[in-house]
Design a protein around this motif. Sequence first.
Motif, short mmCIF file in Angstrom:
data_model
loop_
_atom_site.label_atom_id
_atom_site.label_comp_id
_atom_site.label_asym_id
_atom_site.label_seq_id
_atom_site.Cartn_x
_atom_site.Cartn_y
_atom_site.Cartn_z
N ALA A 62 -2.15 27.48 -27.13
CA ALA A 62 -1.98 26.85 -25.82
C ALA A 62 -1.03 25.66 -25.91
CB ALA A 62 -3.34 26.40 -25.28
N SER A 63 -1.14 24.91 -27.00
CA SER A 63 -0.25 23.76 -27.19
C SER A 63 1.20 24.20 -27.36
CB SER A 63 -0.71 22.95 -28.41
OG SER A 63 -2.05 22.53 -28.25
N THR B 48 2.61 26.72 -25.99
CA THR B 48 3.21 27.14 -24.71
C THR B 48 3.83 25.96 -23.98
OG1 THR B 48 1.12 26.84 -23.47
CG2 THR B 48 1.52 29.00 -24.44
N ILE B 49 3.31 24.76 -24.25
CA ILE B 49 3.87 23.57 -23.59
C ILE B 49 5.31 23.32 -24.04
CG2 ILE B 49 3.51 21.10 -23.17
CD1 ILE B 49 1.33 22.88 -22.04
N TRP C 54 -1.52 17.78 -27.52
CA TRP C 54 -2.00 18.81 -26.60
C TRP C 54 -3.26 19.48 -27.13
CZ3 TRP C 54 -0.24 18.15 -22.08
CH2 TRP C 54 1.07 17.71 -21.89
N PHE D 172 -6.64 19.68 -24.82
CA PHE D 172 -7.33 20.94 -24.51
C PHE D 172 -8.74 20.96 -25.11
CE2 PHE D 172 -2.83 22.82 -24.38
CZ PHE D 172 -2.76 22.64 -23.01
N ALA E 214 1.19 32.52 -29.28
CA ALA E 214 1.56 32.20 -27.89
C ALA E 214 3.01 31.78 -27.84
CB ALA E 214 0.65 31.11 -27.34
N THR F 30 5.76 31.83 -26.29
CA THR F 30 6.13 32.23 -24.93
C THR F 30 7.57 32.73 -24.84
OG1 THR F 30 4.66 30.49 -24.19
CG2 THR F 30 6.05 31.50 -22.54
N ASN G 291 4.99 31.25 -17.81
CA ASN G 291 4.57 30.47 -18.98
C ASN G 291 3.28 29.72 -18.67
OD1 ASN G 291 5.26 29.27 -21.72
ND2 ASN G 291 5.00 27.44 -20.47
N ALA G 292 3.17 29.22 -17.44
CA ALA G 292 1.94 28.54 -17.03
C ALA G 292 0.77 29.52 -17.03
CB ALA G 292 2.11 27.92 -15.63
N THR H 35 -0.35 30.00 -20.56
CA THR H 35 -1.14 28.84 -20.98
C THR H 35 -2.57 28.97 -20.48
OG1 THR H 35 0.84 27.45 -20.85
CG2 THR H 35 -1.28 26.32 -20.94
#
Length: 599
Positions: free
Chosen positions: A172-173, A175-176, A188, A192, A333, A335, A357-358, A361
């Motif tokens: 998840a981090s 993807t930022i 991140w 999370f 992830a 992206t 992308n969001a 996430t």
Amino acid sequence: MSKKDPNVSVHELQPGVGPSGARTTSVSLEAGHTMDMHKRGSVVKDQVHMADVQTSENYGVDISKGNLKRNLKGRHMQMIAIGGAIGAGLFVGSGGALRSGGPASLVICFIIIGIMMMMMMQALCELAVMYPVNGAFYGYIVRFMDPSWGFAIGWDYAIQWLTILPFELTAASLTIRFWNDTINLGVWVAVFLVALTAIQFFGVRGYGEVEFVLSMVKVLACIGFIILGIIINTGGVPTDDRGYIGFRYWGNPGAFRNGFKGFCSVFVTASFAFGGTELTGLAAAEANDPRKQIPKATRQVFWRISLFYVLNLFILGLVVPSNSEVLLGSSGANTKASPFVLAMQMAGIKALPSVFNAVITIAVLSVANSATYASTRTLQAMALEKMAPKVLGLVDKKGRPIPTIILQLGFGLLAFVNENKKAGGQLFTWLLALSGLANFFVYGSICVSHIRFRQAWAHNGHSVDELPYKAAFGVYGSYLGVLLNVMCLMASFYAALFPIGGVPDAESFFESYLAAPMIIGLYLIWKAYSWFKYPTHRALYVPINKIDIYTGMREGQFEVSGKDVPADQRRASIQLRNQQTAEEREQKPLWKRILQAVF
């Protein structure tokens, strides 16, 4: 655990005599209270029915224990079933599978795994409606197959989700970085992890509400991509100079890639992408109406498989060439290597890649949320059966298994190891290898448990008509599920032993197949331990005539299928239940009945 705590579990069975002289079972509670239950027709509040049952001292487990709250509503169960497992495996991992096997292999393998999942879910649904207990399939495997095998599967399943949490937090981090790669990854991860911890304060209701919202977003994204993919394929995007695409990429670079090796390599990706489907059964113990909610949620599996996986991936294979260099990094992830994002970029669409992308996430965070739920509930159930440290079985007054939640969130801290790029990556590779094939063993064992349950059910003189829910494909569906799981294990073994573009390598093999020897090792550990502790566990499997089919029955079922209920009374109960069901169905308008049958 304090003896004054009113929210404690049943822990001891004592035979006794009721007020009328009828033989009863007295259930002793740690709170100091006692409930007397008549041998016939008695119902305990938490849907625990115990009359002449065997405890874990013998062949089965007393899966009636636990104080989890039934706070999951129908809408929660529906969205957990539809979108609960849609994550990076679909949105990102499918890109690597597309490059390895080609678009035809991608669709075919996902269909095969989808059929396997449908068979498994039907079997699990039948068991979960009959026995809506915490631990779900872990308890069924111990009870209907073998305690040692249940120990091995339960621990490997828990380890799978324990290690997936830090992986998903890291993913998840990452993807930022699609928007901003200047902020440290650990920032991140911390954000999370704090958010995930906050969700745990709300117990199972928090998990349900978060999954409801996140699953809605994922479902809408999947539907949106199907529509967008059709437009791209037919040349409807002005910024796409490819025009009408049709089946162009199925011809060049081809429908299949890397031959049989490529085909086999897609199975593991498909299994990982479908992982989490079984959470519907795991949530049965916390559903407020499992008889209605679990079958409805199970029916959603067909739509998720056909619509959100197969149709999405079919369209994806039409608009993205399988030989794209971008797909080489399709894992975790990443992206920028997502085939869905690539499809939008190739069409020249500017804003949608950022939007998708969001979505990725959100999907990754949803899997992290599910990881916390799956591991905590499995470990809590195992602790109650003395197959995990006793402290992990404790549940507070709000139904939260606090010790297991702390353990899971502690594993989440491993995500910070990725600050060390070299050591972190190597650690995660081996942690994930511990459970890489866990799903195949779990799903196959669920199907075998269903087969053995049906055999024990018939052995005790019961008919299929007594079941509150019957698997759509019967016991034959479970046999098919076992066969498909074995085939997938064989294909995965071949792909691990002979990797694409490489030669047999011990390190690469165990990175893919370490879960198998680990499960066998766990099985042998418990078999050796229980050889002296529980002599009845020495057998390779629980004999059919020793399987306990009465403990933990759903509310009202004991009156129909109790051990000493006469055959004529059973027939009358079945007839009455069928009549009530028919009357309820007739009261609904035709359009609603059609929708209910389909969905």
